[in-house]
Design a protein around this motif. Structure first.
Motif, PDB file in Angstrom:
ATOM      1  N   GLU A  73      94.206  26.371   6.056  1.00 41.65           N
ATOM      2  CA  GLU A  73      95.433  25.641   6.424  1.00 41.65           C
ATOM      3  C   GLU A  73      96.158  26.371   7.558  1.00 41.65           C
ATOM      4  OE1 GLU A  73      95.965  22.610   5.577  1.00 41.65           O
ATOM      5  OE2 GLU A  73      94.352  22.699   4.099  1.00 41.65           O
ATOM      6  N   ALA A  74      96.096  27.699   7.535  1.00 40.69           N
ATOM      7  CA  ALA A  74      96.749  28.471   8.617  1.00 40.69           C
ATOM      8  C   ALA A  74      96.095  28.148   9.961  1.00 40.69           C
ATOM      9  CB  ALA A  74      96.659  29.967   8.311  1.00 40.69           C
ATOM     10  N   THR A  75      94.782  27.920   9.950  1.00 37.75           N
ATOM     11  CA  THR A  75      94.089  27.529  11.191  1.00 37.75           C
ATOM     12  C   THR A  75      94.534  26.137  11.627  1.00 37.75           C
ATOM     13  OG1 THR A  75      92.186  28.931  10.702  1.00 37.75           O
ATOM     14  CG2 THR A  75      91.791  27.070  12.174  1.00 37.75           C
ATOM     15  N   MET A  76      94.641  25.226  10.647  1.00 38.61           N
ATOM     16  CA  MET A  76      95.088  23.858  10.968  1.00 38.61           C
ATOM     17  C   MET A  76      96.494  23.896  11.589  1.00 38.61           C
ATOM     18  SD  MET A  76      92.763  21.586  10.186  1.00 38.61           S
ATOM     19  CE  MET A  76      93.640  20.044  10.046  1.00 38.61           C
ATOM     20  N   GLU A  77      97.348  24.750  11.038  1.00 40.37           N
ATOM     21  CA  GLU A  77      98.720  24.848  11.575  1.00 40.37           C
ATOM     22  C   GLU A  77      98.720  25.443  12.982  1.00 40.37           C
ATOM     23  OE1 GLU A  77     100.865  27.042   8.574  1.00 40.37           O
ATOM     24  OE2 GLU A  77     100.423  25.445   7.132  1.00 40.37           O
ATOM     25  N   LEU A  78      97.814  26.409  13.192  1.00 42.11           N
ATOM     26  CA  LEU A  78      97.774  27.055  14.514  1.00 42.11           C
ATOM     27  C   LEU A  78      97.407  26.042  15.609  1.00 42.11           C
ATOM     28  CD1 LEU A  78      97.968  29.993  15.858  1.00 42.11           C
ATOM     29  CD2 LEU A  78      95.502  29.786  16.041  1.00 42.11           C
ATOM     30  N   ILE A  79      96.440  25.177  15.330  1.00 37.97           N
ATOM     31  CA  ILE A  79      96.051  24.241  16.400  1.00 37.97           C
ATOM     32  C   ILE A  79      97.186  23.260  16.706  1.00 37.97           C
ATOM     33  CG2 ILE A  79      93.555  24.480  15.898  1.00 37.97           C
ATOM     34  CD1 ILE A  79      93.704  21.419  15.119  1.00 37.97           C
ATOM     35  N   GLU A  80      97.971  22.933  15.665  1.00 37.88           N
ATOM     36  CA  GLU A  80      99.118  22.048  15.920  1.00 37.88           C
ATOM     37  C   GLU A  80     100.156  22.774  16.771  1.00 37.88           C
ATOM     38  OE1 GLU A  80      99.245  18.923  15.350  1.00 37.88           O
ATOM     39  OE2 GLU A  80      97.551  18.694  13.967  1.00 37.88           O
ATOM     40  N   GLU A  81     100.306  24.042  16.496  1.00 37.38           N
ATOM     41  CA  GLU A  81     101.323  24.809  17.217  1.00 37.38           C
ATOM     42  C   GLU A  81     100.924  25.034  18.680  1.00 37.38           C
ATOM     43  OE1 GLU A  81     102.934  27.727  14.710  1.00 37.38           O
ATOM     44  OE2 GLU A  81     104.180  28.595  16.291  1.00 37.38           O
ATOM     45  N   PRO A 101      98.956  31.445  43.599  1.00 36.30           N
ATOM     46  CA  PRO A 101      98.881  29.982  43.644  1.00 36.30           C
ATOM     47  C   PRO A 101      97.458  29.444  43.447  1.00 36.30           C
ATOM     48  CG  PRO A 101     100.142  30.853  45.505  1.00 36.30           C
ATOM     49  CD  PRO A 101      99.552  32.033  44.809  1.00 36.30           C
ATOM     50  N   LYS A 102      96.444  30.217  43.860  1.00 36.02           N
ATOM     51  CA  LYS A 102      95.066  29.714  43.715  1.00 36.02           C
ATOM     52  C   LYS A 102      94.556  29.774  42.279  1.00 36.02           C
ATOM     53  CE  LYS A 102      93.313  31.067  48.278  1.00 36.02           C
ATOM     54  NZ  LYS A 102      92.394  32.007  48.976  1.00 36.02           N
ATOM     55  N   LEU A 103      95.246  30.517  41.424  1.00 35.66           N
ATOM     56  CA  LEU A 103      94.764  30.659  40.047  1.00 35.66           C
ATOM     57  C   LEU A 103      95.040  29.375  39.263  1.00 35.66           C
ATOM     58  CD1 LEU A 103      93.464  32.477  37.913  1.00 35.66           C
ATOM     59  CD2 LEU A 103      95.726  33.385  37.390  1.00 35.66           C
ATOM     60  N   ALA A 104      93.974  28.740  38.784  1.00 37.16           N
ATOM     61  CA  ALA A 104      94.123  27.452  38.095  1.00 37.16           C
ATOM     62  C   ALA A 104      94.903  27.631  36.792  1.00 37.16           C
ATOM     63  CB  ALA A 104      92.741  26.872  37.791  1.00 37.16           C
ATOM     64  N   PRO A 105      95.763  26.657  36.461  1.00 38.93           N
ATOM     65  CA  PRO A 105      96.590  26.770  35.243  1.00 38.93           C
ATOM     66  C   PRO A 105      95.812  26.411  33.980  1.00 38.93           C
ATOM     67  CG  PRO A 105      97.145  24.779  36.415  1.00 38.93           C
ATOM     68  CD  PRO A 105      96.113  25.471  37.252  1.00 38.93           C
ATOM     69  N   HIS A 106      94.810  27.210  33.680  1.00 39.81           N
ATOM     70  CA  HIS A 106      94.005  26.982  32.474  1.00 39.81           C
ATOM     71  C   HIS A 106      93.528  28.323  31.948  1.00 39.81           C
ATOM     72  CE1 HIS A 106      89.774  26.375  30.773  1.00 39.81           C
ATOM     73  NE2 HIS A 106      90.610  26.014  29.834  1.00 39.81           N
ATOM     74  N   ILE A 107      93.538  28.463  30.625  1.00 38.50           N
ATOM     75  CA  ILE A 107      92.957  29.668  30.037  1.00 38.50           C
ATOM     76  C   ILE A 107      92.204  29.306  28.763  1.00 38.50           C
ATOM     77  CG2 ILE A 107      95.096  30.335  28.790  1.00 38.50           C
ATOM     78  CD1 ILE A 107      94.253  33.302  29.500  1.00 38.50           C
ATOM     79  N   HIS A 108      90.976  29.828  28.688  1.00 43.63           N
ATOM     80  CA  HIS A 108      90.198  29.675  27.457  1.00 43.63           C
ATOM     81  C   HIS A 108      90.511  30.914  26.627  1.00 43.63           C
ATOM     82  CE1 HIS A 108      87.094  28.085  24.911  1.00 43.63           C
ATOM     83  NE2 HIS A 108      86.514  29.272  24.862  1.00 43.63           N
ATOM     84  N   LEU A 109      91.233  30.705  25.535  1.00 45.34           N
ATOM     85  CA  LEU A 109      91.752  31.837  24.764  1.00 45.34           C
ATOM     86  C   LEU A 109      91.383  31.658  23.281  1.00 45.34           C
ATOM     87  CD1 LEU A 109      93.504  34.375  25.306  1.00 45.34           C
ATOM     88  CD2 LEU A 109      95.499  33.023  24.686  1.00 45.34           C
ATOM     89  N   PRO A 110      90.155  32.037  22.924  1.00 45.23           N
ATOM     90  CA  PRO A 110      89.705  31.779  21.558  1.00 45.23           C
ATOM     91  C   PRO A 110      90.519  32.535  20.522  1.00 45.23           C
ATOM     92  CG  PRO A 110      87.852  32.359  22.990  1.00 45.23           C
ATOM     93  CD  PRO A 110      89.114  32.694  23.730  1.00 45.23           C
ATOM     94  N   ALA A 111      91.030  31.818  19.519  1.00 47.77           N
ATOM     95  CA  ALA A 111      91.771  32.474  18.433  1.00 47.77           C
ATOM     96  C   ALA A 111      90.823  32.823  17.286  1.00 47.77           C
ATOM     97  CB  ALA A 111      92.875  31.553  17.926  1.00 47.77           C
ATOM     98  N   GLN A 112      89.841  31.981  17.050  1.00 51.70           N
ATOM     99  CA  GLN A 112      88.803  32.107  15.994  1.00 51.70           C
ATOM    100  C   GLN A 112      89.330  31.770  14.604  1.00 51.70           C
ATOM    101  OE1 GLN A 112      86.110  32.241  17.446  1.00 51.70           O
ATOM    102  NE2 GLN A 112      86.130  33.647  19.157  1.00 51.70           N
ATOM    103  N   SER A 113      90.603  32.077  14.316  1.00 46.01           N
ATOM    104  CA  SER A 113      91.201  31.706  13.018  1.00 46.01           C
ATOM    105  C   SER A 113      92.718  31.802  13.164  1.00 46.01           C
ATOM    106  CB  SER A 113      90.728  32.668  11.924  1.00 46.01           C
ATOM    107  OG  SER A 113      91.489  32.450  10.736  1.00 46.01           O
ATOM    108  N   GLY A 114      93.415  31.080  12.296  1.00 48.17           N
ATOM    109  CA  GLY A 114      94.874  31.174  12.302  1.00 48.17           C
ATOM    110  C   GLY A 114      95.385  32.059  11.180  1.00 48.17           C
ATOM    111  N   SER A 115      94.477  32.675  10.431  1.00 45.19           N
ATOM    112  CA  SER A 115      94.878  33.459   9.258  1.00 45.19           C
ATOM    113  C   SER A 115      94.778  34.955   9.537  1.00 45.19           C
ATOM    114  CB  SER A 115      93.961  33.087   8.084  1.00 45.19           C
ATOM    115  OG  SER A 115      93.753  34.198   7.235  1.00 45.19           O
ATOM    116  N   ASP A 116      95.846  35.679   9.254  1.00 47.74           N
ATOM    117  CA  ASP A 116      95.833  37.135   9.488  1.00 47.74           C
ATOM    118  C   ASP A 116      94.743  37.835   8.687  1.00 47.74           C
ATOM    119  OD1 ASP A 116      97.766  37.162  11.392  1.00 47.74           O
ATOM    120  OD2 ASP A 116      99.408  37.632  10.020  1.00 47.74           O
ATOM    121  N   ALA A 117      94.559  37.392   7.430  1.00 44.30           N
ATOM    122  CA  ALA A 117      93.545  38.061   6.591  1.00 44.30           C
ATOM    123  C   ALA A 117      92.152  37.864   7.199  1.00 44.30           C
ATOM    124  CB  ALA A 117      93.598  37.491   5.176  1.00 44.30           C
TER     125      ALA A 117
END
Ligand code: SAM
Ligand code: SF4
Length: 441
Positions: free
Chosen positions: A319-327, A256-272
């Protein structure tokens, strides 16, 4: 002790540097230096530097120029450079800036008192050896007694991930986890000094304990720290998506004390691009972890980091990065134009994307995120949030605190509430923060 000597300290870069700077202040106090916010008063100027991007490094040289002029008028002024630029440059820094008295690398804080005392006697010194030993966490006193509402506690240092763009493994050395009992001891001392919230800090906290068979892992460490009486809220940063384990995800449902937030850097939305970056996960892996975290903790807020213009990022990859942030719908996102760093793998990659194109991509990404952030902030209106009051707001006429999801919140109330968790009904969500009213105390 005579505390008439004055320290002016400037900190650049990430939370690791902010945390090191707290230690520097405590260490300098130990040899008679009181911190000042006015560089003109200073007998000792220390710059705790960052080299994550070229602009950060250039800024350090800009600031040094300022202190060089000050030293002309006040020759006894001691100037020291620490942190990542110091680690990277070492002796070279003294060649470029001979008026500097001391250069201390990221593993050398325990030598700082001696180096400054030496500089008082006219000695110039450089210390940039790596100390790949867990003992380095506890070679000097920590500033537990200073109190405050929220504090960082270092649980690991260094990084072994070698993301292709990143200088951190080169300037912070190999990853080392700190003994769990020592972490708990420091957290308990902070709690005793009145601290309410701790953030466990490391470049990649999720791989805590991985190197030692049978040692507690990060999920174990969180459970241990959560038991410390007096600590009401627990956070951690930074997470690497590849090392988020099901055990860690379960912590969000079970502690319960663990705050509901995570900083989870993706860096890019593209597999390549992710592959060229050597990140060790695909877009689908990343999204699966986001989904699992949301299932474990439906109110969890995500923040992240994104790099645009990495070598080989074509229009479709962006564009894959743009889509990832929307998702993902990040609550907030830090985004940067790729900056080639000396000695990293990516510095050797051909970089065909034009600067203007990179800038245009960054602006598009940031404009889209701005809308997402505003919409998310507005979505909190009417909800009741647990806010940890940190103190007066920047304008001084209300209180500032943070929700569990790490959204800055302002509200009216008694300044004596600093350090308390209060229930706040959110009345407005604007671009940078939430506004609300305290329900009852
Ligand atoms: N260890 C953390 C991680 O893996 O997310 C933080 C690393 S760094 C201090 C913070 C952010 O700076 C990274 O997440 C990345 O987005 C950005 N960064 C690192 N190297 C960069 C580079 N060469 N150019 C642009 N941005 C960079
Ligand atoms: Fe840099 Fe990657 Fe390590 Fe983060 S995980 S510090 S981005 S090398």
């Amino acid at each position: 002790m005579n505390m008439s000597k004055k320290l002016y300290l400037e900190t650049f870069g990430c939370q690791m540097n902010v945390s090191d700077s707290k230690k520097i202040v405590a260490l300098m106090k130990g040899i008679g230096y009181q911190q000042t916010a006015d560089p003109v008063e200073a007998d000792l100027v220390l710059l705790n530097t960052c080299s994550i991007r070229a602009t950060a490094e250039q800024r350090v040289y800009g600031h040094l120029g300022r202190f060089k002029s000050m030293k002309k008028k006040k020759p006894a002024l001691i100037i020291g450079v620490g942190g990542c630029v110091a680690q990277q440059e070492g002796e070279r820094l003294l060649q470029k800036a001979p008026f500097v008295n001391l250069v201390f690398g990221t593993h050398n804080l325990h030598l700082l008192q001696k180096m400054v005392s030496g500089a008082e006697q006219g000695k110039q010194s450089v210390a940039t050896d790596f100390l790949d030993d867990e003992k380095r966490f506890d070679l000097f006193p920590h500033a537990e007694s200073e109190g405050g509402v929220s504090r960082f506690v270092t649980v690991m240092q260094g990084c072994d991930n070698f993301c292709a763009y990143c200088i951190v493994p080169h300037v912070r050395g190999r990853e080392i986890s700190r003994n769990a009992a020592k972490v708990v001891e420091e957290v308990a001392a902070l709690a005793a000094a009145g601290v309410t919230e701790v953030t466990l800090l490391g470049q990649n906290v999720n791989s805590y304990g991985f190197k030692e068979a049978g040692a507690p892992d990060f999920a174990d460490l969180l459970r241990m720290v959560a038991q410390v009486e007096g600590i009401e809220r627990l956070r951690f940063t930074t997470s690497h998506p590849k090392d988020i384990s099901p055990r860690l995800i379960a912590c969000f449902a079970e502690i319960p004390k663990l705050a509901p937030h995570i900083h989870l850097p993706a860096q890019s939305g593209s597999d390549a691009v992710l592959e060229k970056m050597n990140r060790g996960y695909t877009r689908a892996d990343y999204l699966a972890k986001v989904r699992a975290l949301r299932e474990a903790c439906p109110e969890i807020q995500f923040t992240g980091d994104m790099i645009v213009g990495f070598p080989g990022e074509d229009a479709a990859s962006f564009e894959a990065t743009m889509e990832l942030i929307e998702e993902v719908q990040y609550a907030d996102l830090f985004s940067f134009i790729y900056s080639a760093r000396p000695g990293t793998k990516a510095a050797e990659f051909p970089d065909e994307v034009k600067r203007a194109e990179k800038q245009a991509r960054l602006e598009r990404l940031q404009a889209a995120q701005k809308k997402i952030t505003l919409a998310r902030n507005e979505s909190f209106v009417g909800s009741v949030q647990q806010v940890l009051v940190e103190g007066p707001s920047s304008s001084g006429d209300s209180l500032f605190g943070r929700t569990g999801g790490n959204r800055g919140t302002v509200m009216d109330g008694d300044p004596a509430l600093a350090g308390r968790l209060v229930r706040v009904r959110i009345t407005e969500g604007v671009q940078t923060l939430l506004k609300g009213e305290i329900l009852h105390v």
